[in-house]
Design a protein around this motif. Structure first.
Motif, PDB file in Angstrom:
ATOM      1  N   ARG A 284       8.704 -30.439 -18.865  1.00  0.00           N
ATOM      2  CA  ARG A 284       9.744 -29.811 -18.038  1.00  0.00           C
ATOM      3  C   ARG A 284       9.093 -28.718 -17.187  1.00  0.00           C
ATOM      4  N   ILE A 285       9.406 -28.743 -15.897  1.00  0.00           N
ATOM      5  CA  ILE A 285       8.982 -27.701 -14.969  1.00  0.00           C
ATOM      6  C   ILE A 285      10.247 -27.013 -14.463  1.00  0.00           C
ATOM      7  N   GLY A 286      10.281 -25.685 -14.545  1.00  0.00           N
ATOM      8  CA  GLY A 286      11.470 -24.958 -14.140  1.00  0.00           C
ATOM      9  C   GLY A 286      11.150 -23.717 -13.341  1.00  0.00           C
ATOM     10  N   ALA A 287      12.008 -23.410 -12.387  1.00  0.00           N
ATOM     11  CA  ALA A 287      11.922 -22.176 -11.611  1.00  0.00           C
ATOM     12  C   ALA A 287      13.305 -21.535 -11.633  1.00  0.00           C
ATOM     13  N   SER A 288      13.355 -20.249 -11.914  1.00  0.00           N
ATOM     14  CA  SER A 288      14.665 -19.610 -12.062  1.00  0.00           C
ATOM     15  C   SER A 288      14.603 -18.156 -11.628  1.00  0.00           C
ATOM     16  N   GLU A 289      15.784 -17.616 -11.405  1.00  0.00           N
ATOM     17  CA  GLU A 289      15.908 -16.205 -11.044  1.00  0.00           C
ATOM     18  C   GLU A 289      17.156 -15.647 -11.722  1.00  0.00           C
ATOM     19  N   GLY A 290      17.001 -14.489 -12.345  1.00  0.00           N
ATOM     20  CA  GLY A 290      18.119 -13.775 -12.924  1.00  0.00           C
ATOM     21  C   GLY A 290      18.245 -12.415 -12.271  1.00  0.00           C
ATOM     22  N   THR A 291      19.458 -11.991 -11.948  1.00  0.00           N
ATOM     23  CA  THR A 291      19.666 -10.713 -11.269  1.00  0.00           C
ATOM     24  C   THR A 291      20.757  -9.909 -11.971  1.00  0.00           C
ATOM     25  N   ASP A 292      20.587  -8.603 -11.960  1.00  0.00           N
ATOM     26  CA  ASP A 292      21.579  -7.662 -12.471  1.00  0.00           C
ATOM     27  C   ASP A 292      21.612  -6.491 -11.500  1.00  0.00           C
ATOM     28  N   TYR A 293      22.678  -6.409 -10.704  1.00  0.00           N
ATOM     29  CA  TYR A 293      22.832  -5.356  -9.702  1.00  0.00           C
ATOM     30  C   TYR A 293      24.040  -4.508 -10.083  1.00  0.00           C
ATOM     31  N   ARG A 294      23.819  -3.200 -10.227  1.00  0.00           N
ATOM     32  CA  ARG A 294      24.921  -2.300 -10.593  1.00  0.00           C
ATOM     33  C   ARG A 294      24.890  -1.059  -9.710  1.00  0.00           C
ATOM     34  N   THR A 295      26.096  -0.644  -9.271  1.00  0.00           N
ATOM     35  CA  THR A 295      26.268   0.572  -8.485  1.00  0.00           C
ATOM     36  C   THR A 295      27.422   1.368  -9.075  1.00  0.00           C
ATOM     37  N   ASP A 296      27.201   2.669  -9.292  1.00  0.00           N
ATOM     38  CA  ASP A 296      28.209   3.548  -9.886  1.00  0.00           C
ATOM     39  C   ASP A 296      28.757   4.522  -8.846  1.00  0.00           C
ATOM     40  N   PHE A 297      30.056   4.840  -9.002  1.00  0.00           N
ATOM     41  CA  PHE A 297      30.729   5.740  -8.061  1.00  0.00           C
ATOM     42  C   PHE A 297      31.511   6.798  -8.840  1.00  0.00           C
ATOM     43  N   LEU A 298      31.636   7.966  -8.237  1.00  0.00           N
ATOM     44  CA  LEU A 298      32.470   9.046  -8.761  1.00  0.00           C
ATOM     45  C   LEU A 298      33.442   9.455  -7.665  1.00  0.00           C
ATOM     46  N   ASP A 299      34.744   9.275  -7.919  1.00  0.00           N
ATOM     47  CA  ASP A 299      35.789   9.557  -6.937  1.00  0.00           C
ATOM     48  C   ASP A 299      35.498   8.853  -5.611  1.00  0.00           C
ATOM     49  N   GLY A 300      34.972   7.638  -5.703  1.00  0.00           N
ATOM     50  CA  GLY A 300      34.698   6.824  -4.528  1.00  0.00           C
ATOM     51  C   GLY A 300      33.367   7.068  -3.864  1.00  0.00           C
ATOM     52  N   ALA A 301      32.620   8.099  -4.298  1.00  0.00           N
ATOM     53  CA  ALA A 301      31.320   8.422  -3.686  1.00  0.00           C
ATOM     54  C   ALA A 301      30.180   7.851  -4.529  1.00  0.00           C
ATOM     55  N   PHE A 302      29.137   7.420  -3.849  1.00  0.00           N
ATOM     56  CA  PHE A 302      27.974   6.829  -4.520  1.00  0.00           C
ATOM     57  C   PHE A 302      27.341   7.825  -5.492  1.00  0.00           C
ATOM     58  N   VAL A 303      26.987   7.324  -6.697  1.00  0.00           N
ATOM     59  CA  VAL A 303      26.306   8.150  -7.696  1.00  0.00           C
ATOM     60  C   VAL A 303      24.912   7.614  -7.987  1.00  0.00           C
ATOM     61  N   SER A 304      24.810   6.325  -8.301  1.00  0.00           N
ATOM     62  CA  SER A 304      23.512   5.742  -8.644  1.00  0.00           C
ATOM     63  C   SER A 304      23.569   4.233  -8.510  1.00  0.00           C
ATOM     64  N   SER A 305      22.381   3.624  -8.458  1.00  0.00           N
ATOM     65  CA  SER A 305      22.288   2.164  -8.421  1.00  0.00           C
ATOM     66  C   SER A 305      21.077   1.726  -9.228  1.00  0.00           C
ATOM     67  N   SER A 306      21.175   0.524  -9.772  1.00  0.00           N
ATOM     68  CA  SER A 306      20.070  -0.060 -10.528  1.00  0.00           C
ATOM     69  C   SER A 306      20.097  -1.559 -10.316  1.00  0.00           C
ATOM     70  N   ASN A 307      19.080  -2.092  -9.638  1.00  0.00           N
ATOM     71  CA  ASN A 307      19.027  -3.505  -9.280  1.00  0.00           C
ATOM     72  C   ASN A 307      17.763  -4.141  -9.859  1.00  0.00           C
ATOM     73  N   THR A 308      17.954  -5.130 -10.726  1.00  0.00           N
ATOM     74  CA  THR A 308      16.828  -5.814 -11.357  1.00  0.00           C
ATOM     75  C   THR A 308      16.819  -7.279 -10.945  1.00  0.00           C
ATOM     76  N   ARG A 309      15.627  -7.777 -10.607  1.00  0.00           N
ATOM     77  CA  ARG A 309      15.433  -9.198 -10.313  1.00  0.00           C
ATOM     78  C   ARG A 309      14.320  -9.727 -11.201  1.00  0.00           C
ATOM     79  N   SER A 310      14.607 -10.793 -11.947  1.00  0.00           N
ATOM     80  CA  SER A 310      13.618 -11.419 -12.824  1.00  0.00           C
ATOM     81  C   SER A 310      13.413 -12.860 -12.385  1.00  0.00           C
ATOM     82  N   ARG A 311      12.194 -13.188 -11.972  1.00  0.00           N
ATOM     83  CA  ARG A 311      11.859 -14.555 -11.560  1.00  0.00           C
ATOM     84  C   ARG A 311      10.925 -15.175 -12.591  1.00  0.00           C
ATOM     85  N   GLN A 312      11.223 -16.438 -12.949  1.00  0.00           N
ATOM     86  CA  GLN A 312      10.456 -17.112 -13.978  1.00  0.00           C
ATOM     87  C   GLN A 312       9.983 -18.484 -13.496  1.00  0.00           C
TER      88      GLN A 312
END
Length: 612
Positions: A284-312
């Motif tokens: 078996r030969i496989g190519a894949s990508e997994g992503t986790d993108y998160r953005t946090d807000f306080l009272d509608g204003a941007f606070v932080s972000s964390s975006n992960t990309r995993s390629r296999q």
């Protein structure tokens, strides 16, 4: 009924004479325990399979609710549906247990965990749970075990399916899907949306500054898979899963009027080619990508972000050198990248080689796995698994195994996540060594398994609240015994689990403390019975007290034990149309999985569905 009484009931169930149990005729096939297909009764690691039928019968909404009843598995969740959930297996920390979706990592490289609270069970075909150290099969993070989720496939005649669910706290879900086989093509596609008003995540009694309003949740998911058989021994396929969520949450240090929200997207895309190149050689030969993108807000204003990309990239090969002897050889590459407002931008590459043997000679079975991981930032890591099984009789079996594991620090461990944590570039990778002994009674699909395990951790990574950074612990150990059962007694389908464990962490200076959010004793009992077109059931989840950290002072506290009862009912109006109901927390138990955070009270949920 007290929690002590519940435990006595579970213990009595484990002592029922095996001769009194009925004998089903089916037996599941698993792959996660050895990365080679085998019967579940032959797996040397303690393994459980949850089929589509098991998922349907549970009527659980999300993955955390389903996993809570499994032996060796604990869930800690901050609030209700969509709240941050962590997975503990065999007393290991959340980052020491690995979750895969169709073999793909979808994880936040800041925490090293998967946001599995956003995985709705409608998208899942089956789940395989392997307990214990299998780092030699899956690399970093598989110290406590592996949970592998398989998304839905197209099978049988093409047909539509769907569900509508309504329930407490203004909960509503709509699912629509279509799947089946079209000659040499298998196809499945589905889409769902789920909304709930929820409840306040934090209990104001423990954190008066938290906003007491309800914390809602929305989940929109699509799932698709297609496979094309080009020839009897060749298949090309693609799988896709995308989940978009929006949720509210509470912070114990925010103002009572603060509104905190987050958007989080999980994605998985995979292409593969299965081929039987020779009579005894599968590849078996496989190519894949997994992503986790998160953005946090306080009272509608941007606070932080964390975006992960995993390629296999993976290349798996299986050579059957004799009818009962299989060699496996695989090469893998993982490329992980983080783009974060707190931890910055970082990359890590891992090149891996894996060699395995799975064989049987008469009553003797042997599994050997060797793995080398070459990290771009930590160099080489070698791990192994050696397992032995001996069949005393056709039904009784003894197992034993020894294994090692390696886990690289997360990016947040190394580089911090200001202002929430400070960097510690001097961190050393974690290593562990596990030994276990087990006994199993199995006939057809009915199994009782008892496993005793011991794990020593070296340089375990833990967060030091005083220093606001991750640090290496001197030594940690976990000892335990886990028991699982599934079968049928007097027409009642029963599953039961009981785990007794002791997770100890040695702090700087030599002081030993119990591992946070891990109970010494916990378990579950589920009973289901069919009456004509009715299917009725009950599910009991119970746990002893667990150490935790006070939500405001960060001092150690003890969360009390609990016993939660869920009631289930299903009526098949016709072959395709059904109506189901789930009464969660039927006795309205007031308990916490994480100190200061609420859990759901009594709630009723009704589903009307159409199945092929």
């Amino acid at each position: 009924m007290s929690a002590r009484t519940h435990w006595r009931a579970a213990a009595l169930l484990a002592l029922v004479p095996l001769s009194a149990l009925a004998q089903p005729t089916d037996d599941a096939v698993v792959i996660t325990a050895s990365r080679t297909e085998q019967r579940i009764r032959d797996a040397i690691p303690h393994t459980t399979v949850l089929t589509r039928k098991d998922i349907r019968d549970s009527q659980a909404v999300d993955l955390p609710a389903l996993l809570r009843r499994e032996a060796g598995v604990e869930i800690a969740q901050s609030g209700g549906l969509g709240g941050n959930a962590t997975l503990f297996m065999r007393g290991a920390r959340s980052a020491q247990s690995l979750m895969l979706i169709d073999g793909v990592r979808i994880e936040d490289s800041v925490s090293g965990t998967t946001a599995f609270q956003h995985l709705m069970l409608d998208d899942i075909e089956r789940i395989e749970i392997v307990r214990g150290n299998v780092s030699s099969l899956y690399g970093s993070g598989a110290m406590g075990g592996v949970v592998q989720v398989f998304t839905r496939r197209g099978t049988g005649a093409p047909a539509p399916y769907g569900e509508v669910t309504v329930g407490s706290r203004d909960t509503a879900k709509l699912l629509a899907g279509y799947g089946g086989e079209f000659g040499d093509t298998r196809l499945n596609v589905s889409a769902l949306r789920q909304d709930t008003r929820g409840f306040s995540a934090i209990d104001p009694r423990f954190a008066p500054a938290a906003n007491p309003d309800d914390d809602g949740y929305r989940n929109e998911s699509i799932s698709a898979s297609i496979a094309q058989r080009l020839a009897p021994n060749h298949e090309l396929g693609a799988r896709l899963l995308h989940t978009r969520t929006k949720f509210d949450y509470d912070d114990s240090f925010a103002a009572p009027t603060s509104v905190q929200t987050a958007d989080q997207d999980l994605g998985m895309a995979q292409l593969y080619w299965d081929a039987q190149l020779l009579e005894r050689w599968k590849s078996r030969i496989g190519a894949s990508e997994g992503t986790d993108y998160r953005t946090d807000f306080l009272d509608g204003a941007f606070v932080s972000s964390s975006n992960t990309r995993s390629r296999q990239l993976t290349w798996d090969n299986e050579v059957r050198i004799a009818p009962s002897h299989v060699l496996s050889l695989a090469a893998e590459r993982l490329e992980q990248a983080l783009d974060s407002s707190g931890a910055g931008q970082h990359k890590r590459d891992v090149d891996s080689l894996r060699l395995g043997y799975l064989g049987r000679l008469g009553a003797h079975a042997l599994q050997v796995n060797l793995r080398n991981d070459k990290y771009s930032d930590f160099g080489n890591a070698d791990t192994y698994f050696i397992g032995y099984g001996f069949d005393l009789t056709e039904a009784w079996r003894l197992t034993a195994s020894a294994s090692t594991a390696f886990r690289a620090p997360n990016f947040a461990d190394l580089f911090g996540f200001p202002p929430f944590s400070n960097p510690n570039p001097a961190l050393r990778p974690e290593r562990s060594r596990t030994n276990e002994l087990g006994v199993q009674w199995a006939r057809a699909a009915q199994r009782v398994r008892v496993v005793a395990f011991h794990t020593d951790y070296t340089d375990e990574i833990a967060f030091n609240n005083a220093a606001m950074q991750s640090q290496n612990l001197e030594k940690s150990t976990v000892d335990g015994v886990e028991t699982s059962y599934n079968g049928r007694i007097a027409g009642v389908e029963l599953t039961a689990a009981l785990t007794v464990q002791d997770a100890l962490e040695q702090q700087p200076g030599g002081t030993q403390v119990a591992g946070l959010r891990r109970a010494k004793t916990f378990g579950s009992v589920t009973a289901l019975r069919s009456f004509a077109r009715w299917r009725l059931g009950a599910e009991l989840l119970a746990s002893g007290s667990r150490p935790d950290i006070d939500i405001q002072t960060f001092e150690r506290v003890q969360n009390p034990g609990y016993a939660v009862l869920n009631l289930l009912a299903r009526f098949d109006y016709s072959k395709n149309l059904f109506i189901a109901a789930r009464l969660e927390n039927a006795l309205d138990e007031d308990y916490q999985l994480v100190h200061g955070f609420n859990t759901a009270g009594r709630g009723l949920f009704v589903t009307v569905g159409w199945q092929p």
